[in-house]
Scaffold this motif. Structure first.
Motif, short mmCIF file in Angstrom:
data_model
loop_
_atom_site.label_atom_id
_atom_site.label_comp_id
_atom_site.label_asym_id
_atom_site.label_seq_id
_atom_site.Cartn_x
_atom_site.Cartn_y
_atom_site.Cartn_z
N THR A 139 0.81 -1.22 0.00
CA THR A 139 0.00 0.00 0.00
C THR A 139 0.84 1.27 0.00
OG1 THR A 139 -0.11 0.09 2.42
CG2 THR A 139 -1.82 -1.18 1.28
N GLY A 140 2.14 1.16 0.25
CA GLY A 140 3.00 2.34 0.27
C GLY A 140 3.12 2.99 1.63
N GLU A 141 2.39 2.47 2.63
CA GLU A 141 2.49 3.05 3.97
C GLU A 141 3.87 2.80 4.57
OE1 GLU A 141 0.35 4.88 5.61
OE2 GLU A 141 -1.21 4.78 4.08
N LYS A 142 4.37 3.78 5.33
CA LYS A 142 5.68 3.62 5.97
C LYS A 142 5.64 2.52 7.03
CE LYS A 142 7.39 8.33 5.26
NZ LYS A 142 7.90 9.56 5.91
N ILE B 194 6.78 7.75 -1.41
CA ILE B 194 7.01 7.49 0.01
C ILE B 194 8.31 6.73 0.16
CG2 ILE B 194 6.15 6.38 2.09
CD1 ILE B 194 3.35 6.72 1.00
N PHE C 218 8.28 6.70 -6.66
CA PHE C 218 8.06 6.22 -5.30
C PHE C 218 7.95 7.41 -4.37
CE2 PHE C 218 10.76 3.07 -7.53
CZ PHE C 218 9.84 2.04 -7.61
N GLU D 27 -0.65 4.43 -6.54
CA GLU D 27 -0.22 5.73 -6.03
C GLU D 27 1.17 5.64 -5.42
OE1 GLU D 27 -2.01 9.32 -3.20
OE2 GLU D 27 -3.03 7.39 -3.31
N ALA D 28 1.51 4.47 -4.88
CA ALA D 28 2.83 4.28 -4.28
C ALA D 28 3.88 3.87 -5.30
CB ALA D 28 2.75 3.22 -3.17
N ARG E 171 -1.53 0.84 -4.26
CA ARG E 171 -0.24 0.38 -4.79
C ARG E 171 0.15 1.20 -6.03
NH1 ARG E 171 0.53 -1.53 -10.17
NH2 ARG E 171 -1.51 -2.13 -10.92
N ASP F 103 -6.25 8.75 -7.06
CA ASP F 103 -5.45 8.96 -5.86
C ASP F 103 -6.27 9.64 -4.76
OD1 ASP F 103 -5.51 11.72 -6.32
OD2 ASP F 103 -3.49 11.81 -7.15
#
Length: 221
Positions: free
Chosen positions: A29-32, A220, A218, A74-75, A72, A161
């Motif tokens: 999901t691109g979350e940290k 993030i 990317f 958007e990331a 995914r 997004d």
């Protein structure tokens, strides 16, 4: 404690809520801060129910495939068959992950084939964002053009997004895969009928490509 100590991309074995798990500090999901849980197939349904019950007081909800695809995309993460592999047989480096390939390592099966393909590579997957809201969705295979109208690649994914813009990924010429490069996309090009400009008359309408811009692959880190 082991799970809390995990750094990004690390994993460990842990027993949580009575479930024997492999927990990895990864995600799609691109979350940290994200985790993926691996459990025996026989326990998968029970784990799902336990997670839903534990998260309910905090407002946790299940999301569908479309939501995951938006996150995914958007990331800048690839989907096999779109940004990697598939009919075009996109390599790891064409997908944007060439830095992960260590050709100096011993016992590299496929090293020669990889190096030969790299010599001929002229494109890479880039992420784009349409300039305006409310435009038509782009689909896999829609042509991408540069500022002069030259076709430089094709769309591989597109989704909405968090700000309401359509964002996506496309395999384009490497020299155009630079942040802030203006591009345009012909959505649904395969369904358009060709029209000779000389036949156009006052009042006729034709489809035009929609402006977009290359953004950071990317966002993030």
């Amino acid at each position: 404690k082991k799970v809390k100590a995990l750094k990004r991309t690390e994993l460990c074995e842990a027993v949580i809520g009575g479930f024997d798990l492999v927990v990895s500090r990864t995600g799609y999901t691109g979350e940290k801060m994200a985790f993926e849980l691996f459990v025996h197939p026989d326990k998968a349904a029970a784990l799902w129910d336990a997670l839903r019950k534990a998260g309910e007081p905090m407002g946790m909800k299940a999301c569908g495939l479309g939501a995951r695809d938006s996150l995914r995309t958007e990331a800048g993460l690839p989907l096999y068959g779109h940004e990697m592999g598939g009919e075009d047989n996109f390599s790891v480096s064409e997908a944007g992950f060439g830095s992960y390939v260590k050709i100096y390592k011993p016992w590299f099966i496929g090293r020669s084939a990889y190096i030969e393909k790299e010599k001929a590579r002229s494109g890479i997957v880039a992420r784009f964002r349409f300039t305006d809201k409310g435009v038509r969705m782009a689909h896999n295979g829609d042509p991408v053009m540069d500022a002069k109208g030259k076709v430089i690649g094709k769309v591989t994914s597109c989704a909405i997004d968090k700000e309401g813009y359509l964002t996506g990924q496309a395999f384009i010429e490497t020299r155009s895969a630079v942040v802030n490069t203006p591009i345009s996309i012909f959505q649904g090009a395969e369904n358009l009928s060709p029209v000779a400009p000389a036949t156009l008359e006052t009042g006729d309408r034709i489809s035009l490509p929609t402006p977009a811009v290359v953004v950071s692959r990317f966002p993030i880190s």
